[in-house]
Design a protein around this motif. Structure first.
Motif, short mmCIF file in Angstrom:
data_model
loop_
_atom_site.label_atom_id
_atom_site.label_comp_id
_atom_site.label_asym_id
_atom_site.label_seq_id
_atom_site.Cartn_x
_atom_site.Cartn_y
_atom_site.Cartn_z
N ASN A 335 -25.71 8.88 -9.07
CA ASN A 335 -25.99 7.50 -9.46
C ASN A 335 -27.01 7.46 -10.60
OD1 ASN A 335 -27.63 4.85 -9.14
ND2 ASN A 335 -25.71 4.42 -8.07
N ASN A 515 -32.17 2.54 -3.19
CA ASN A 515 -31.27 3.58 -2.66
C ASN A 515 -29.83 3.44 -3.13
OD1 ASN A 515 -33.36 4.79 -1.11
ND2 ASN A 515 -33.13 3.19 0.44
N LEU A 516 -29.64 3.23 -4.42
CA LEU A 516 -28.27 3.14 -4.94
C LEU A 516 -27.68 4.54 -5.05
CD1 LEU A 516 -28.62 0.47 -7.79
CD2 LEU A 516 -28.11 0.14 -5.36
N THR A 517 -26.54 4.74 -4.39
CA THR A 517 -25.90 6.05 -4.43
C THR A 517 -24.42 5.94 -4.75
OG1 THR A 517 -25.47 5.91 -2.06
CG2 THR A 517 -27.50 7.05 -2.74
N GLY A 518 -23.92 4.72 -4.90
CA GLY A 518 -22.49 4.54 -5.12
C GLY A 518 -22.17 4.00 -6.50
N GLY A 519 -21.32 3.02 -6.54
CA GLY A 519 -20.78 2.53 -7.81
C GLY A 519 -21.51 1.34 -8.40
N VAL A 520 -22.67 1.00 -7.86
CA VAL A 520 -23.51 -0.04 -8.48
C VAL A 520 -24.75 0.66 -9.02
CG1 VAL A 520 -24.96 -2.07 -8.05
CG2 VAL A 520 -22.67 -1.93 -7.04
N TYR A 521 -25.13 0.33 -10.25
CA TYR A 521 -26.20 1.04 -10.93
C TYR A 521 -27.36 0.10 -11.22
CZ TYR A 521 -22.32 4.18 -11.17
OH TYR A 521 -21.27 4.97 -10.81
N VAL A 522 -28.56 0.69 -11.24
CA VAL A 522 -29.77 -0.12 -11.43
C VAL A 522 -29.72 -0.90 -12.74
CG1 VAL A 522 -31.11 1.77 -12.46
CG2 VAL A 522 -32.30 -0.07 -11.28
N ASN A 523 -29.03 -0.35 -13.74
CA ASN A 523 -29.02 -1.03 -15.04
C ASN A 523 -27.93 -2.08 -15.18
OD1 ASN A 523 -27.79 1.49 -14.78
ND2 ASN A 523 -27.89 1.95 -16.96
#
Lengths: 563, 563
Positions: A335, A515-523
């Motif tokens: 991610n 705790n983003l680990t999938g297909g959504v990103y902080v940006n």
């Protein structure tokens, strides 16, 4: 001349979409009327991939005559970050003539009312949506975004943000009723009775100052918020990213005219190289609203000097991710690798500082030292970008020489954990494509602080060693407070650390992804649901989109008389 | 320690009132929960006239110890415009200590949420309402308002404006849900699913800078808007009008403590004579919101210098009434006479310039020349104020020597159509009571323009001869644009003139009262229905009350994580 588009038709066509948008901003559940997939276009009047590409190609080397009054010259000169010269010419305006002309249609636009303005805005967005393939090429060849990103972020996502602003603007205007009957009892005497009429009135002419990297995405919220609240809008694009906003202005003028309004309610202010008209425009008395995305220096200048206007700025920040612990180490790494790589880190939301305890972190695979975390992340980025085709599709091109220079200088700031590589772009050999650099810094070293406490816009991130979770949290607080942040991320399985990070974000008004680990990103933020920026820290004085973004773009005038 | 007031109790007690307020700002029909009649008080725990007077008397010559941290001295020295020395001492604060203490309770206040904050604010307002008689004397003996006006404007009307601000603040915060589940389809792949939490967070400490003439009415909107949106509030009263706001702070601190919150969320900043702490406070980094009512000079200074804060100002304006034609000549004259006389014209909403065609006006009794209109108006004022007891009850006292000096100088500005008279006040022999002066000026004479284009705050109005209705409308436009206006009035039976006046008010954002001849006056606005100011002309940068007044006092922080 009768309008080609009547209020009745426009309301019938667009009111259901407006209502859905109003519901979406209330629930903040997922919603979008603008398809993300390129293959969704080509029917019902929208351009498919080939037609969009052909439309874009037809623009190159031509003159985009918007029919604006006061056009005294033609200017252009955009060169795509992919190397091709666009060669499009735009009108250059005699500002005195253009601003005067922009006023003539304001009364009719005001009198049309909030609903009519909203559906005219929705018709403009619909026409833009139909041309998403064409806009995608225009965004790609001005911002340097890879095609798919230019398509999505510059197309449906930008249109979503525009529609979201229209929805907020509409609901804000109809919070006050058009009329009221007011009857106040007076005991045994006759009651006092008044008839009141309330009219939303615009501030005047709004100025949108566009940016190089996201001309439509960052330009549409202010443009549509101001237009929907009754203002005329003058669009001053970044000199390197004129085409997407010039096309937007063209569509808006066409729809306004067809709906019986003065097309000069929306106009373009393109400039000669080095002319710097933003400063001149920003302090004109006619300009009462300014939306700006760009450097902190100019944003601060606008806030201090354009005192006659309401100024909405999105400036620079230093985005932080705290890496404390995780129960999905691989997911975290991939991610983060994606976030650092997307559009070569040229997003105002890309993480810059990764704060990692110097003693290492806990993972579900056991402990990892600081060095292991950094090298695992470097490997993850390498893996993601190992294939040149995929690297090109993700990275896009470096938008301008300034970013390239910063990237090259970054390697001298500390120990390079991941070196930047050149990637060849077979389709556009002149494109400057680079993978991100990761540099190790020490949070305890004063010399390193100068690096990690400054925004280094582009594909540069710093792995900063910190003493502890508490140290990370305090550095996060100081960074947001002093430098601002569009985004904050954190990875932790520890409830106390999570609470501490949340508390800092609440106190310093920063938007947090956990705790983003999938297909959504902080940006990435989704319109109708996620706020972009908070308006409460130095990175931006407003958020996309909320009531505060629209409420002061108009005023309500009351006319009262005895009943 | 358990809170004496639980959330459950407060919500049960005040939620119905909050809901009615929410409905009132939506319909803008008449509503108020605060009785206007002095005799309505005395039951259910509220003080009756005698008890209120006794409570006020008990305050005189005493020390109002608010229990504030950092109190390093005691200050006072208010002298009533009615001549008596109040002799009340207030805490003087070490600002560093006080501001630091005001922060400690902010987290709990933020975490309490919008509804709890609203009902705590309503409990504060209820306790103030119960003491309306006591507050009335405090307002009377600081502002110089006559008792009945001090009672109504300083009591129920001020409480209404405070409650209105709470309602706007509440609805603005709950527009965004506390949580959202966001699920985005991904074709054949699993959807992206996120849990999001949205928290309204305060800006920090808000500063309310009170005014001499309407300490509660002008102070409550900002105070309650900031408190209801989660901020701590520091109240800096005008040195001549401390008592009403000090009592307000006392009540607020008591209610906060009883509800289990830190009383230091609301504090008083009284000052030594000539200390001028407003400038110092206004630029402190802790101060993030400022509400100010007062002079244009200091309002402009705040807007230019308190850049770390959101600044809401109500400054000076030049209010105009156009007298063109009427079908109720006597009603017009008596309505205007009342407006000019009420509180000796010491309202920011009192008309100053009466624009009258030099060729005279049409009335239902036939034409009236310019001179006749002016002398009929003078006679009407004389009649209204002919009885000394009624004059005292209407005029109140001149609030300070500056107003008296302006009044005396006004007679030298032109031909005096109505001379100001001294009125004796048998109860308070030292009170300075004066009837209004009306001076004739010529709108075509440049020498006269200096007078009528400046605010002359106090019982001074100018009958300005204009060439025509069109001339009046243009002078109105210029006055509002250059000097600002809190109110505009017009008398006309001519549809075209009415339209022209309305159009100027819409374009210049001024609030218009048309053809008032009964018991509603241009200088009075009713909370929940009328806007006070527009925020769109130089007289004020905000209106009471609308979404823009509250929306930027807090920000929304989002915390999102994968579902």
């Amino acid at each position: 001349m009768a309008a080609e588009l009547t209020a009745h038709e426009l309301i019938a066509k667009h009111r259901p979409t407006l209502d859905q948008a109003l519901e979406a901003i209330r629930t903040r559940a997922y919603w979008s009327p603008h398809p993300e997939h390129p293959k969704a276009y080509g029917e019902n009047g929208s351009l498919d991939a080939a037609a969009g590409k052909a439309a874009f190609d037809a623009l190159l080397g031509g003159r985009l005559d918007l029919g604006q009054p006061g056009t005294d010259d033609w200017v252009g000169g955009e060169v795509s970050p992919y190397g091709i010269e666009l060669g499009v010419e735009y009108p250059h305006a005699d500002i005195d003539v253009l601003l005067a002309a922009m006023k003539s249609g304001q009364r009719a636009w005001r009198d049309a009312g909030a609903e009519m303005r909203a559906v005219v805005c929705l018709e403009i967005l619909k026409r833009i949506s139909d041309r998403t393939h064409e806009f995608a090429h225009a965004v790609m060849h001005t911002s340097g975004q890879a095609f798919m990103m230019a398509f999505q972020a510059g197309g449906p996502h930008a249109q979503d943000r525009g529609l979201e602003a229209v929805a907020y603007a509409y609901v804000e205007q109809v919070r006050t009723p058009d009329t009221a009957e007011w009857t106040k009892p007076q005991g045994k005497r006759d009651p006092l009775a008044m008839n009141k009429r309330f009219t939303p009135v615009p501030r005047g002419i709004a100025l949108v100052i566009g940016c190089n990297t996201f001309p439509t995405w960052n330009g549409y919220p202010g443009l549509f918020a101001s237009l929907a609240t009754g203002n005329a809008v003058l669009v001053k694009p970044h000199p390197r990213a004129v085409l997407p906003l010039a096309l937007t202005v063209q569509v808006a003028r066409q729809v306004l005219a067809e709906a019986g309004f003065d097309p000069n309610l929306v106009a373009l202010a393109a400039e000669r190289p080095g002319e710097g008209i933003a400063k001149t425009l920003a302090t004109r008395p006619e300009i009462r609203i300014i939306d700006y995305t760009g450097s902190t220096v100019f944003g601060d200048w606008l806030e201090a000097n354009a005192r006659q206007a309401q100024v909405y700025t999105e400036k620079a920040g230093v985005n932080t991710v705290i890496v404390h612990s995780t129960d999905n180490y691989k997911g975290m790494l991939s991610n983060l690798a994606f976030s650092l790589s997307l559009y070569s880190g040229q997003m105002c939301t890309t993480p810059q500082n990764l704060l990692i305890p110097r003693d290492g972190i806990r993972t579900e695979e056991g402990p990892r030292t600081f060095d292991e975390v950094v090298s695992d992340l470097a490997r993850s980025v390498d893996g993601l970008l190992g294939d040149d085709a995929r690297a090109n599709a993700l990275l896009g091109a470096i938008v301008n020489p300034g970013v390239k220079a910063r990237l090259e200088a970054a390697a001298g700031l500390g120990e390079v954990a991941l070196a930047s590589r050149e990637i060849a772009n077979p389709e556009f050999p002149d494109a400057v494509v680079r993978t991100p650099v990761i540099v190790k810094l020490d949070g305890a070293k004063p010399d390193d602080e100068a690096a990690y406490m400054s925004e280094c816009f582009g594909p540069v991130s710093f792995a900063v060693a910190v003493d502890s979770a508490a140290d990370a949290v305090e550095l996060l607080r100081r960074t947001v407070r002093e430098k601002g942040a569009m985004t904050v991320g954190a990875y932790t399985t520890d409830e106390e650390v999570e609470q501490a990070v949340q508390e800092v974000c609440l106190e310093e008004a920063a938007q947090l992804s956990l705790n983003l680990t999938g297909g959504v990103y902080v940006n990435q933020t989704a319109a109708f649901s996620d706020f972009h920026g908070s308006g409460g820290n130095p990175a931006a004085n407003s958020a996309l989109c909320d009531g505060a973004f629209v409420a002061n773009r108009f005023r309500v005038v009351e006319v009262r008389r005895e009943a």
